[in-house]
Design an enzyme around this catalytic site. Structure first.
Site, mmCIF file in Angstrom:
data_model
loop_
_atom_site.group_PDB
_atom_site.id
_atom_site.type_symbol
_atom_site.label_atom_id
_atom_site.label_comp_id
_atom_site.label_asym_id
_atom_site.label_seq_id
_atom_site.Cartn_x
_atom_site.Cartn_y
_atom_site.Cartn_z
ATOM 1 N N GLY A 1 9.312 -4.064 -8.615
ATOM 2 C CA GLY A 1 10.172 -2.955 -9.007
ATOM 3 C C GLY A 1 11.646 -3.299 -8.786
ATOM 4 N N GLY B 1 0.818 -1.216 0.000
ATOM 5 C CA GLY B 1 0.000 0.000 0.000
ATOM 6 C C GLY B 1 0.844 1.255 0.000
ATOM 7 N N GLN C 1 8.015 -9.041 7.849
ATOM 8 C CA GLN C 1 9.226 -8.550 7.174
ATOM 9 C C GLN C 1 9.796 -7.296 7.813
ATOM 10 O OE1 GLN C 1 6.950 -7.918 3.347
ATOM 11 N NE2 GLN C 1 8.438 -6.283 3.094
ATOM 12 N N HIS D 1 4.605 2.087 -7.890
ATOM 13 C CA HIS D 1 3.621 0.987 -7.881
ATOM 14 C C HIS D 1 2.693 1.089 -9.088
ATOM 15 C CE1 HIS D 1 4.251 1.459 -3.359
ATOM 16 N NE2 HIS D 1 4.567 0.195 -3.570
ATOM 17 N N SER E 1 7.521 4.376 -0.572
ATOM 18 C CA SER E 1 6.497 4.789 0.397
ATOM 19 C C SER E 1 7.148 5.482 1.586
ATOM 20 C CB SER E 1 5.714 3.566 0.870
ATOM 21 O OG SER E 1 5.232 2.869 -0.249
ATOM 22 N N ARG E 2 8.407 5.149 1.842
ATOM 23 C CA ARG E 2 9.119 5.777 2.963
ATOM 24 C C ARG E 2 9.379 7.260 2.740
ATOM 25 N NH1 ARG E 2 11.693 1.748 6.188
ATOM 26 N NH2 ARG E 2 11.085 -0.219 5.296
HETATM 27 O O1 PAF Z 1 8.062 -4.597 -1.846
HETATM 28 C C1 PAF Z 1 7.096 -4.678 -1.051
HETATM 29 O O2 PAF Z 1 6.251 -3.795 -0.973
HETATM 30 C C2 PAF Z 1 6.973 -5.897 -0.156
HETATM 31 O O3 PAF Z 1 8.215 -6.350 0.244
HETATM 32 C C3 PAF Z 1 6.152 -7.029 -0.789
HETATM 33 C C4 PAF Z 1 6.832 -7.592 -2.011
HETATM 34 C C5 PAF Z 1 4.769 -6.545 -1.150
HETATM 35 C C6 PAF Z 1 5.990 -8.187 0.210
HETATM 36 O O4 PAF Z 1 5.325 -7.779 1.351
#
Ligand code: PAF
Length: 280
Positions: free
Chosen positions: A149, A33, A63, A39, A188-189
């Site tokens: 990406g 998101g 993660q 994206h 996003s950061r």
């Molecule tokens: O790149 C990301 O946004 C995340 O690492 C992913 C691939 C959606 C897995 O949670």
């Protein structure tokens, strides 16, 4: 029109089963998101080469090695759905957490080797979390193609290896990094950077390109990396975690850019950890 948002696996399966019966090629764009142009370029690429496109949005707790990072991660589902509308994606899968990690979930997917360095070294457990959730998303969506990406190049390599090793029948497609006019890789950061932080962060790509330019003339990497660290700190970065040159295929370290290589940098600016990489 915004795409339907699905939260239950059964609803997703009903849709993908129908698509597969009609021999439609399914593309998936896994995201957490807080969608930005990077994206959206993946959604566009997916739409151009697949019949039906699913964008997944799931902030994957497994993660994040830093609880504060997880808590601060932006959650913007409604805006994300609006942003996707012009791209004609067919479904947005925002799984309820128990669809991904049901009570008693006990499995970890771990890719050895590729994950020992760079992000794997500085974010212990990060790639186990990525590989586990991406394996689930591949299996849940039953997609034929997945779009990632190159901004997260190491992740792209890890996911590709995971799919290959586990015989998941999916083609993992890498798409170019989308950048701000300053060269800053979209992430996003970046939403967490102040205007001053954005100005500092914008220097990174320029400094990386200077290294790439010198490598092309045959200069050895190590002195360039030392100089780049000094340049990043002088530009206002507060900490440089790594500057590395690695083989674009195997991610093994290289000292000169004699074969296709990738330059990787991770550094902190304005309290935000920013990663980037470019081909050399
Ligand atoms: O790149 C990301 O946004 C995340 O690492 C992913 C691939 C959606 C897995 O949670």
């Amino acid at each position: 029109m915004t795409a339907p948002i699905l939260r239950r696996l059964a609803d997703l399966r009903a849709l993908t089963t129908k698509w597969h019966r009609k021999d439609e090629v399914i593309g998936v764009v896994p995201t957490m998101g807080a969608l930005h142009q990077g994206h959206l370029s993946l959604a566009e690429a997916a739409k151009a080469s697949s019949d039906c496109v699913i964008v997944t949005i799931f902030v994957n707790p497994k993660q994040f090695n830093n609880p504060e990072d997880l808590a601060n991660y932006p959650r913007t589902e409604n805006e994300d759905a609006q942003k996707l509308a012009p791209y004609g994606v067919d479904a947005i899968y925002v799984p309820d957490p128990d669809e991904i990690y049901p009570q008693g979930f006990a499995t970890t997917v771990s890719v050895a080797g590729l994950t020992n360095v760079m992000e794997g070294e500085f974010r212990p457990g990060h790639f186990d979390g990525v590989a586990t959730v991406v394996a689930k998303l591949f299996l849940q969506t039953q997609a034929d193609r997945a779009y990632f990406g190159e901004k997260d190049y190491q992740q792209l390599m890890v996911v590709r290896r995971m799919a290959r090793d586990l015989d998941i029948p999916i083609e993992v497609v890498g798409c170019p990094t989308v950048r701000e006019p300053s060269g800053l890789a979209m992430s996003s950061r970046n939403l967490r950077l102040s205007s001053q932080g954005l100005a500092v962060a914008g220097n990174k790509h320029r400094i990386m390109q200077a290294i790439a330019q010198s490598l092309k003339t045959g200069t050895a990497f190590q002195p360039l990396a030392t100089q780049a660290e000094t340049d990043l700190l002088a530009a206002g970065f507060t900490q440089v975690e790594y500057i590395q040159l690695r083989c674009a295929e195997t991610l093994d370290p290289v000292t000169h850019a004699k074969r296709p290589a990738r330059l990787f940098v991770a550094a902190w600016a304005d309290g935000v950890r920013l990663i980037d990489n470019i081909p050399v």
